[in-house]
Scaffold this motif. Structure first.
Motif, PDB file in Angstrom:
ATOM      1  N   TRP A  59       5.011  -3.014 -15.508  1.00 41.92           N
ATOM      2  CA  TRP A  59       4.654  -3.174 -13.945  1.00 41.92           C
ATOM      3  C   TRP A  59       3.322  -3.563 -14.018  1.00 41.92           C
ATOM      4  O   TRP A  59       2.120  -2.946 -14.725  1.00 41.92           O
ATOM      5  CB  TRP A  59       4.529  -1.406 -13.902  1.00 41.92           C
ATOM      6  N   PRO A  60       2.821  -4.474 -13.424  1.00 46.14           N
ATOM      7  CA  PRO A  60       1.622  -5.101 -13.089  1.00 46.14           C
ATOM      8  C   PRO A  60       0.590  -4.154 -12.393  1.00 46.14           C
ATOM      9  O   PRO A  60       1.019  -3.422 -11.510  1.00 46.14           O
ATOM     10  CB  PRO A  60       1.915  -6.480 -12.352  1.00 46.14           C
ATOM     11  N   ARG A  61      -0.452  -4.400 -12.570  1.00 46.32           N
ATOM     12  CA  ARG A  61      -1.541  -3.600 -11.912  1.00 46.32           C
ATOM     13  C   ARG A  61      -1.814  -4.365 -10.481  1.00 46.32           C
ATOM     14  O   ARG A  61      -2.336  -5.707 -10.723  1.00 46.32           O
ATOM     15  CB  ARG A  61      -2.923  -3.455 -12.566  1.00 46.32           C
ATOM     16  N   TYR A  62      -1.734  -3.992  -9.433  1.00 47.77           N
ATOM     17  CA  TYR A  62      -1.873  -4.599  -8.127  1.00 47.77           C
ATOM     18  C   TYR A  62      -3.265  -4.428  -7.753  1.00 47.77           C
ATOM     19  O   TYR A  62      -3.816  -3.168  -7.784  1.00 47.77           O
ATOM     20  CB  TYR A  62      -0.995  -3.932  -7.159  1.00 47.77           C
ATOM     21  N   PRO A  63      -3.903  -5.450  -7.287  1.00 41.78           N
ATOM     22  CA  PRO A  63      -5.189  -5.255  -6.651  1.00 41.78           C
ATOM     23  C   PRO A  63      -5.199  -4.640  -5.338  1.00 41.78           C
ATOM     24  O   PRO A  63      -4.226  -4.566  -4.794  1.00 41.78           O
ATOM     25  CB  PRO A  63      -5.957  -6.501  -6.703  1.00 41.78           C
ATOM     26  N   LEU A  64      -6.164  -3.868  -4.852  1.00 41.06           N
ATOM     27  CA  LEU A  64      -6.081  -3.454  -3.686  1.00 41.06           C
ATOM     28  C   LEU A  64      -6.120  -4.516  -2.689  1.00 41.06           C
ATOM     29  O   LEU A  64      -6.774  -5.600  -2.823  1.00 41.06           O
ATOM     30  CB  LEU A  64      -7.570  -2.511  -3.391  1.00 41.06           C
ATOM     31  N   THR A  65      -5.653  -4.107  -1.327  1.00 43.20           N
ATOM     32  CA  THR A  65      -5.607  -5.217  -0.386  1.00 43.20           C
ATOM     33  C   THR A  65      -6.300  -4.369   0.797  1.00 43.20           C
ATOM     34  O   THR A  65      -6.244  -3.523   0.825  1.00 43.20           O
ATOM     35  CB  THR A  65      -4.156  -5.578   0.234  1.00 43.20           C
ATOM     36  N   LYS A  66      -6.951  -5.592   1.475  1.00 44.10           N
ATOM     37  CA  LYS A  66      -7.973  -4.915   2.482  1.00 44.10           C
ATOM     38  C   LYS A  66      -7.508  -5.838   3.926  1.00 44.10           C
ATOM     39  O   LYS A  66      -7.341  -6.941   3.741  1.00 44.10           O
ATOM     40  CB  LYS A  66      -9.530  -5.091   2.312  1.00 44.10           C
ATOM     41  N   LEU A 121       0.710   3.125  -4.851  1.00 46.16           N
ATOM     42  CA  LEU A 121       0.567   3.514  -3.210  1.00 46.16           C
ATOM     43  C   LEU A 121       0.902   2.412  -2.330  1.00 46.16           C
ATOM     44  O   LEU A 121       0.965   1.000  -2.471  1.00 46.16           O
ATOM     45  CB  LEU A 121      -1.140   3.474  -3.038  1.00 46.16           C
ATOM     46  N   ARG A 122       2.037   2.692  -1.694  1.00 45.12           N
ATOM     47  CA  ARG A 122       2.773   1.628  -0.878  1.00 45.12           C
ATOM     48  C   ARG A 122       2.820   1.990   0.656  1.00 45.12           C
ATOM     49  O   ARG A 122       2.633   3.000   1.187  1.00 45.12           O
ATOM     50  CB  ARG A 122       4.186   1.703  -1.445  1.00 45.12           C
ATOM     51  N   ASP A 123       2.789   0.985   1.486  1.00 49.00           N
ATOM     52  CA  ASP A 123       3.068   0.762   2.997  1.00 49.00           C
ATOM     53  C   ASP A 123       4.464   1.428   3.120  1.00 49.00           C
ATOM     54  O   ASP A 123       5.217   0.747   2.585  1.00 49.00           O
ATOM     55  CB  ASP A 123       2.744  -0.597   3.638  1.00 49.00           C
ATOM     56  N   GLN A 124       4.619   2.492   3.804  1.00 46.65           N
ATOM     57  CA  GLN A 124       5.875   3.155   4.081  1.00 46.65           C
ATOM     58  C   GLN A 124       6.766   2.209   4.969  1.00 46.65           C
ATOM     59  O   GLN A 124       7.863   2.390   4.832  1.00 46.65           O
ATOM     60  CB  GLN A 124       5.509   4.451   4.967  1.00 46.65           C
ATOM     61  N   GLN A 125       6.187   1.287   5.812  1.00 44.21           N
ATOM     62  CA  GLN A 125       7.020   0.431   6.882  1.00 44.21           C
ATOM     63  C   GLN A 125       7.637  -0.931   6.235  1.00 44.21           C
ATOM     64  O   GLN A 125       8.435  -1.263   6.359  1.00 44.21           O
ATOM     65  CB  GLN A 125       6.309   0.261   8.004  1.00 44.21           C
ATOM     66  N   THR A 126       6.598  -1.288   5.406  1.00 48.02           N
ATOM     67  CA  THR A 126       6.912  -2.840   4.804  1.00 48.02           C
ATOM     68  C   THR A 126       7.393  -2.652   3.425  1.00 48.02           C
ATOM     69  O   THR A 126       7.831  -3.615   2.835  1.00 48.02           O
ATOM     70  CB  THR A 126       5.754  -3.756   4.953  1.00 48.02           C
ATOM     71  N   GLY A 127       6.926  -1.522   2.871  1.00 52.97           N
ATOM     72  CA  GLY A 127       7.295  -1.314   1.114  1.00 52.97           C
ATOM     73  C   GLY A 127       6.242  -2.073   0.277  1.00 52.97           C
ATOM     74  O   GLY A 127       6.219  -2.047  -0.962  1.00 52.97           O
ATOM     75  N   LYS A 128       5.178  -2.841   0.931  1.00 52.91           N
ATOM     76  CA  LYS A 128       4.304  -3.564   0.206  1.00 52.91           C
ATOM     77  C   LYS A 128       3.466  -2.778  -0.673  1.00 52.91           C
ATOM     78  O   LYS A 128       2.980  -1.763  -0.205  1.00 52.91           O
ATOM     79  CB  LYS A 128       3.426  -4.402   1.272  1.00 52.91           C
ATOM     80  N   VAL A 129       3.246  -2.818  -1.937  1.00 48.51           N
ATOM     81  CA  VAL A 129       2.471  -2.054  -2.974  1.00 48.51           C
ATOM     82  C   VAL A 129       1.201  -2.476  -2.668  1.00 48.51           C
ATOM     83  O   VAL A 129       0.687  -3.775  -2.515  1.00 48.51           O
ATOM     84  CB  VAL A 129       2.813  -2.546  -4.334  1.00 48.51           C
ATOM     85  N   LEU A 130       0.318  -1.562  -2.120  1.00 52.01           N
ATOM     86  CA  LEU A 130      -1.169  -1.708  -1.759  1.00 52.01           C
ATOM     87  C   LEU A 130      -2.030  -1.457  -3.126  1.00 52.01           C
ATOM     88  O   LEU A 130      -3.094  -2.265  -3.306  1.00 52.01           O
ATOM     89  CB  LEU A 130      -1.563  -0.688  -0.802  1.00 52.01           C
ATOM     90  N   ALA A 131      -1.615  -0.642  -4.023  1.00 51.45           N
ATOM     91  CA  ALA A 131      -2.426  -0.366  -5.291  1.00 51.45           C
ATOM     92  C   ALA A 131      -1.591   0.073  -6.153  1.00 51.45           C
ATOM     93  O   ALA A 131      -0.653   0.855  -5.841  1.00 51.45           O
ATOM     94  CB  ALA A 131      -3.620   0.320  -4.974  1.00 51.45           C
TER      95      ALA A 131
END
Length: 170
Positions: free
Chosen positions: A163-170, A36-46
């Motif tokens: 591929w690391p597991r990214y924690p959710l960001t809030k 799951l990625r932010d479309q604008q920044t490309g940051k992986v959210l989870a």
């Protein structure tokens, strides 16, 4: 003497290079990763490792009708999502009325055998509309796990990569 030292250094360097490559090879976790990625920044959210054939279930509340909506996808080997079933608690704005084989089960209108394939799923996230996205029995995210009203994108990536597991960001 100098030649022997040079050969020793070359052997050590080659051993380190080969050892590092072997280590990377054995540390790889070949497979698919739901991202799951932010479309604008490309940051992986989870992200979470997934397997071909696993079911991804997207549960949300329809914004106009305020009824439950459930979509069931199968994760494909090529990194796509195959939409198999839509379950809706009624009909109203934006709800398809002629998709696949339609029946009523447990009070839900069920549209099956949809066989639609998506390379990615994009939406403007709503913390109040999304109930959850699950893979099998594992909750990937809930509505509250992702910032409100940001454009997000769900993809399947990572075949044969570390591929690391990214924690959710809030």
């Amino acid at each position: 003497m100098k030649s022997r030292t040079q050969r020793s250094i070359i052997v050590v360097v080659l051993t380190l290079v080969v050892g590092t490559l072997l280590l990377l090879f054995f540390l790889q976790r070949p497979g698919l990763v739901l991202v799951l990625r932010d479309q604008q920044t490309g940051k992986v959210l989870a992200s979470i490792p997934v397997e071909e054939g696993e079911q991804l279930t997207y549960r949300w509340i329809h914004s106009a009708e305020f009824i439950p909506w459930i979509e069931e996808f199968t994760i494909q080997k090529d990194g796509s999502f195959r939409l198999n079933t839509i379950k809706v608690a009624g009909f109203g704005a934006g709800i398809p009325e002629n998709k696949g084989v339609t029946s009523v089960k447990d009070g839900m209108v069920v549209m099956e055998q949809l066989d639609q394939v998506f390379g990615k799923i994009r939406w403007i996230h709503s913390q109040t509309a999304l109930t959850s996205i699950t893979v099998g029995d594992t909750i990937f995210i809930t509505g509250e796990d992702v910032p409100h009203h940001i454009p997000v994108e769900l993809t399947i990536e990572g075949v044969g990569t570390i591929w690391p597991r990214y924690p959710l960001t809030k």
